[in-house]
Design a protein around this motif. Sequence first.
Motif, PDB file in Angstrom:
ATOM      1  N   SER A  80       0.828  -1.211   0.000  1.00  0.00           N
ATOM      2  CA  SER A  80       0.000   0.000   0.000  1.00  0.00           C
ATOM      3  C   SER A  80       0.859   1.257   0.000  1.00  0.00           C
ATOM      4  O   SER A  80       0.542   2.245  -0.669  1.00  0.00           O
ATOM      5  CB  SER A  80      -0.933  -0.008   1.209  1.00  0.00           C
ATOM      6  OG  SER A  80      -1.827  -1.089   1.165  1.00  0.00           O
ATOM      7  N   ALA A  81       1.962   1.231   0.768  1.00  0.00           N
ATOM      8  CA  ALA A  81       2.830   2.410   0.846  1.00  0.00           C
ATOM      9  C   ALA A  81       3.464   2.731  -0.493  1.00  0.00           C
ATOM     10  O   ALA A  81       3.794   3.890  -0.775  1.00  0.00           O
ATOM     11  CB  ALA A  81       3.913   2.181   1.892  1.00  0.00           C
ATOM     12  N   MET A  82       3.631   1.729  -1.331  1.00  0.00           N
ATOM     13  CA  MET A  82       4.254   1.948  -2.633  1.00  0.00           C
ATOM     14  C   MET A  82       3.258   2.443  -3.678  1.00  0.00           C
ATOM     15  O   MET A  82       3.657   2.829  -4.776  1.00  0.00           O
ATOM     16  CB  MET A  82       4.922   0.658  -3.121  1.00  0.00           C
ATOM     17  CG  MET A  82       6.042   0.190  -2.227  1.00  0.00           C
ATOM     18  SD  MET A  82       7.128  -0.991  -3.038  1.00  0.00           S
ATOM     19  CE  MET A  82       7.853   0.021  -4.323  1.00  0.00           C
ATOM     20  N   GLN A  83       1.976   2.427  -3.318  1.00  0.00           N
ATOM     21  CA  GLN A  83       0.959   2.792  -4.284  1.00  0.00           C
ATOM     22  C   GLN A  83       0.223   4.079  -3.924  1.00  0.00           C
ATOM     23  O   GLN A  83      -0.850   4.364  -4.465  1.00  0.00           O
ATOM     24  CB  GLN A  83      -0.031   1.632  -4.439  1.00  0.00           C
ATOM     25  CG  GLN A  83       0.648   0.374  -4.985  1.00  0.00           C
ATOM     26  CD  GLN A  83      -0.302  -0.798  -5.103  1.00  0.00           C
ATOM     27  OE1 GLN A  83      -1.074  -0.908  -6.048  1.00  0.00           O
ATOM     28  NE2 GLN A  83      -0.261  -1.687  -4.118  1.00  0.00           N
ATOM     29  N   VAL A  84       0.815   4.880  -3.021  1.00  0.00           N
ATOM     30  CA  VAL A  84       0.243   6.190  -2.733  1.00  0.00           C
ATOM     31  C   VAL A  84       0.396   7.086  -3.967  1.00  0.00           C
ATOM     32  O   VAL A  84       1.230   6.831  -4.838  1.00  0.00           O
ATOM     33  CB  VAL A  84       0.928   6.847  -1.519  1.00  0.00           C
ATOM     34  CG1 VAL A  84       0.598   6.096  -0.244  1.00  0.00           C
ATOM     35  CG2 VAL A  84       2.440   6.948  -1.722  1.00  0.00           C
ATOM     36  N   ARG A  85      -0.383   8.124  -4.028  1.00  0.00           N
ATOM     37  CA  ARG A  85      -0.343   8.993  -5.203  1.00  0.00           C
ATOM     38  C   ARG A  85       1.025   9.637  -5.379  1.00  0.00           C
ATOM     39  O   ARG A  85       1.508   9.814  -6.503  1.00  0.00           O
ATOM     40  CB  ARG A  85      -1.421  10.074  -5.074  1.00  0.00           C
ATOM     41  CG  ARG A  85      -1.473  11.008  -6.282  1.00  0.00           C
ATOM     42  CD  ARG A  85      -2.630  11.955  -6.225  1.00  0.00           C
ATOM     43  NE  ARG A  85      -2.672  12.776  -7.414  1.00  0.00           N
ATOM     44  CZ  ARG A  85      -3.597  13.695  -7.653  1.00  0.00           C
ATOM     45  NH1 ARG A  85      -4.565  13.898  -6.774  1.00  0.00           N
ATOM     46  NH2 ARG A  85      -3.574  14.421  -8.747  1.00  0.00           N
ATOM     47  N   TYR A  86       1.655  10.006  -4.255  1.00  0.00           N
ATOM     48  CA  TYR A  86       2.978  10.642  -4.307  1.00  0.00           C
ATOM     49  C   TYR A  86       3.969   9.724  -3.595  1.00  0.00           C
ATOM     50  O   TYR A  86       4.165   9.835  -2.383  1.00  0.00           O
ATOM     51  CB  TYR A  86       2.940  12.024  -3.654  1.00  0.00           C
ATOM     52  CG  TYR A  86       1.938  12.945  -4.319  1.00  0.00           C
ATOM     53  CD1 TYR A  86       2.232  13.535  -5.548  1.00  0.00           C
ATOM     54  CD2 TYR A  86       0.701  13.202  -3.733  1.00  0.00           C
ATOM     55  CE1 TYR A  86       1.310  14.373  -6.174  1.00  0.00           C
ATOM     56  CE2 TYR A  86      -0.217  14.030  -4.352  1.00  0.00           C
ATOM     57  CZ  TYR A  86       0.087  14.603  -5.568  1.00  0.00           C
ATOM     58  OH  TYR A  86      -0.826  15.422  -6.186  1.00  0.00           O
ATOM     59  N   PRO A  87       4.591   8.814  -4.319  1.00  0.00           N
ATOM     60  CA  PRO A  87       5.457   7.807  -3.692  1.00  0.00           C
ATOM     61  C   PRO A  87       6.660   8.425  -2.977  1.00  0.00           C
ATOM     62  O   PRO A  87       7.099   9.538  -3.282  1.00  0.00           O
ATOM     63  CB  PRO A  87       5.913   6.955  -4.892  1.00  0.00           C
ATOM     64  CG  PRO A  87       4.899   7.201  -5.955  1.00  0.00           C
ATOM     65  CD  PRO A  87       4.467   8.631  -5.770  1.00  0.00           C
ATOM     66  N   PHE A  88       7.181   7.671  -2.035  1.00  0.00           N
ATOM     67  CA  PHE A  88       8.434   8.034  -1.381  1.00  0.00           C
ATOM     68  C   PHE A  88       9.568   7.864  -2.386  1.00  0.00           C
ATOM     69  O   PHE A  88       9.454   7.111  -3.356  1.00  0.00           O
ATOM     70  CB  PHE A  88       8.656   7.154  -0.158  1.00  0.00           C
ATOM     71  CG  PHE A  88       7.693   7.407   0.970  1.00  0.00           C
ATOM     72  CD1 PHE A  88       8.093   8.107   2.097  1.00  0.00           C
ATOM     73  CD2 PHE A  88       6.379   6.948   0.912  1.00  0.00           C
ATOM     74  CE1 PHE A  88       7.210   8.341   3.150  1.00  0.00           C
ATOM     75  CE2 PHE A  88       5.481   7.181   1.947  1.00  0.00           C
ATOM     76  CZ  PHE A  88       5.901   7.877   3.067  1.00  0.00           C
ATOM     77  N   THR A  89      10.667   8.542  -2.126  1.00  0.00           N
ATOM     78  CA  THR A  89      11.800   8.438  -3.044  1.00  0.00           C
ATOM     79  C   THR A  89      12.678   7.227  -2.736  1.00  0.00           C
ATOM     80  O   THR A  89      13.522   6.849  -3.546  1.00  0.00           O
ATOM     81  CB  THR A  89      12.652   9.709  -2.992  1.00  0.00           C
ATOM     82  OG1 THR A  89      13.120   9.923  -1.652  1.00  0.00           O
ATOM     83  CG2 THR A  89      11.842  10.929  -3.422  1.00  0.00           C
ATOM     84  N   LYS A  90      12.463   6.627  -1.562  1.00  0.00           N
ATOM     85  CA  LYS A  90      13.221   5.433  -1.179  1.00  0.00           C
ATOM     86  C   LYS A  90      12.346   4.548  -0.296  1.00  0.00           C
ATOM     87  O   LYS A  90      11.645   5.039   0.603  1.00  0.00           O
ATOM     88  CB  LYS A  90      14.497   5.818  -0.403  1.00  0.00           C
ATOM     89  CG  LYS A  90      15.318   4.635   0.100  1.00  0.00           C
ATOM     90  CD  LYS A  90      15.963   3.865  -1.046  1.00  0.00           C
ATOM     91  CE  LYS A  90      16.769   2.674  -0.543  1.00  0.00           C
ATOM     92  NZ  LYS A  90      17.447   1.962  -1.652  1.00  0.00           N
ATOM     93  N   TYR A  91      12.393   3.239  -0.567  1.00  0.00           N
ATOM     94  CA  TYR A  91      11.687   2.263   0.256  1.00  0.00           C
ATOM     95  C   TYR A  91      12.693   1.221   0.755  1.00  0.00           C
ATOM     96  O   TYR A  91      13.523   0.736  -0.020  1.00  0.00           O
ATOM     97  CB  TYR A  91      10.607   1.543  -0.549  1.00  0.00           C
ATOM     98  CG  TYR A  91       9.429   2.408  -0.937  1.00  0.00           C
ATOM     99  CD1 TYR A  91       8.297   2.482  -0.128  1.00  0.00           C
ATOM    100  CD2 TYR A  91       9.444   3.149  -2.118  1.00  0.00           C
ATOM    101  CE1 TYR A  91       7.212   3.274  -0.487  1.00  0.00           C
ATOM    102  CE2 TYR A  91       8.363   3.946  -2.481  1.00  0.00           C
ATOM    103  CZ  TYR A  91       7.248   3.999  -1.656  1.00  0.00           C
ATOM    104  OH  TYR A  91       6.176   4.788  -2.017  1.00  0.00           O
ATOM    105  N   ILE A  92      12.573   0.881   2.049  1.00  0.00           N
ATOM    106  CA  ILE A  92      13.416  -0.162   2.630  1.00  0.00           C
ATOM    107  C   ILE A  92      12.514  -1.113   3.415  1.00  0.00           C
ATOM    108  O   ILE A  92      11.753  -0.679   4.298  1.00  0.00           O
ATOM    109  CB  ILE A  92      14.495   0.413   3.559  1.00  0.00           C
ATOM    110  CG1 ILE A  92      15.401   1.392   2.805  1.00  0.00           C
ATOM    111  CG2 ILE A  92      15.332  -0.710   4.173  1.00  0.00           C
ATOM    112  CD1 ILE A  92      16.399   2.109   3.685  1.00  0.00           C
TER     113      ILE A  92
END
Length: 291
Positions: A80-92
Motif C-alpha cells: 500500500s505504501a508503494m501505491q500512494v499517489r505521491y510515492p516516497f523516493t526510497k523504500y526499505i
Amino acid sequence: MDDSKAGTAHVGGLGDDGHYTPDIKEHSLRKIRLHNHYVSVFSTAMKDKWPQRAYLRLYSGPGRARVAGTGEVIATSAMSAMQVRYPFTKYIFVDKNPDCITALKARVDTLDGDHDVSFIQEDVSAAIPAIIREMPTYGRAKGLLSFCFVDPFSAKLNIGVFRALGSRYKMDFLVLLMLGRDVRTNFKRYFQDETNTRIADLISDEGWRDEWVANRLQPKDLIRFVLEKFGKAMTSLGYQATTLDDAAEPVRLSHGNVLQYYLVLYSKDRLAGKFWRAARDALDEQRKLGF
C-alpha cells in the motif's frame, strides 16, 4: 485520484498470484487502513517540502494477506505504501523470513513506475547497519525525511532500534505495541522470571519490576504503565510525549472487544500529530458510514 481518498482503505479483491500469502484476522484490517490513511496524508503533505522521503518498514511481511473467514486477498501496508499517489523516493523493507522477502520482491516487481527499493532479510535488531547502508545520504542541499512503520508479531522489540535510527535521521515512527495479546497475556510469566528481559528491552528500564511493586500497581494498571514507560523512553530520544489518551489507537478483536495492540505515532514535529489525528478521524468516519 482525489488526495482525500488516496490510501484510505485496504486494496482488496486481489487474486492468488502464487506467492506466499499468510492469513490475518479481520481486526488487522483496521491497522492496515489506519496506516494507509496516515501514509497518504504524510506523503501528500511532504512531497514538495523534502527532496528525499524514505519509507522504512520493519517486519515488512510479504505484501499481501488473506483475511481469515472471508478468504479475501488484500494488499498489506508494504504494498500500500508503494501505491500512494505521491510515492516516497526510497523504500526499505526488513524481514528475517525469507518467504516474506521473496514474495514481497516479486510483488514489487509487478508495480508500474520506477521505485528505489531495498530488501533486507535479517532480524530487525541486527539489521541497523544494513538499514543505514541503504538509507539515502543527506545534507543541507538535499534534506531527508523518513517514516518508519514498526509492526512486530509480539512485544519482543528493543528500544535500541529507535535510538539508533531516531538519533541519526529525522524519522517518524508508527509503532505497533503488542500490549494486549503479548504483554497482558504473558505478564505473570514476564514478571516472575527475572531473567526475562522482554518488557525491560521494550521500555528501556531494567528496574521496572521494583517500580511496579513500590507503586502497588495492579493488572488493571498494566497497559497504561507499559505504554507510558515506552513513551518516556521515546521522549528521552527527543520525541513528542504520548499518552494512552491522545496518540495511542487501540485495535481490538472484531468480536468480543478484546484488546490486541496499540498503534502509536512518535514524531519530533507537532505537525505529525495533526496528520495522525486526521488519519484516525477519517477512519472513524469511514466506520460510521459502514466501510
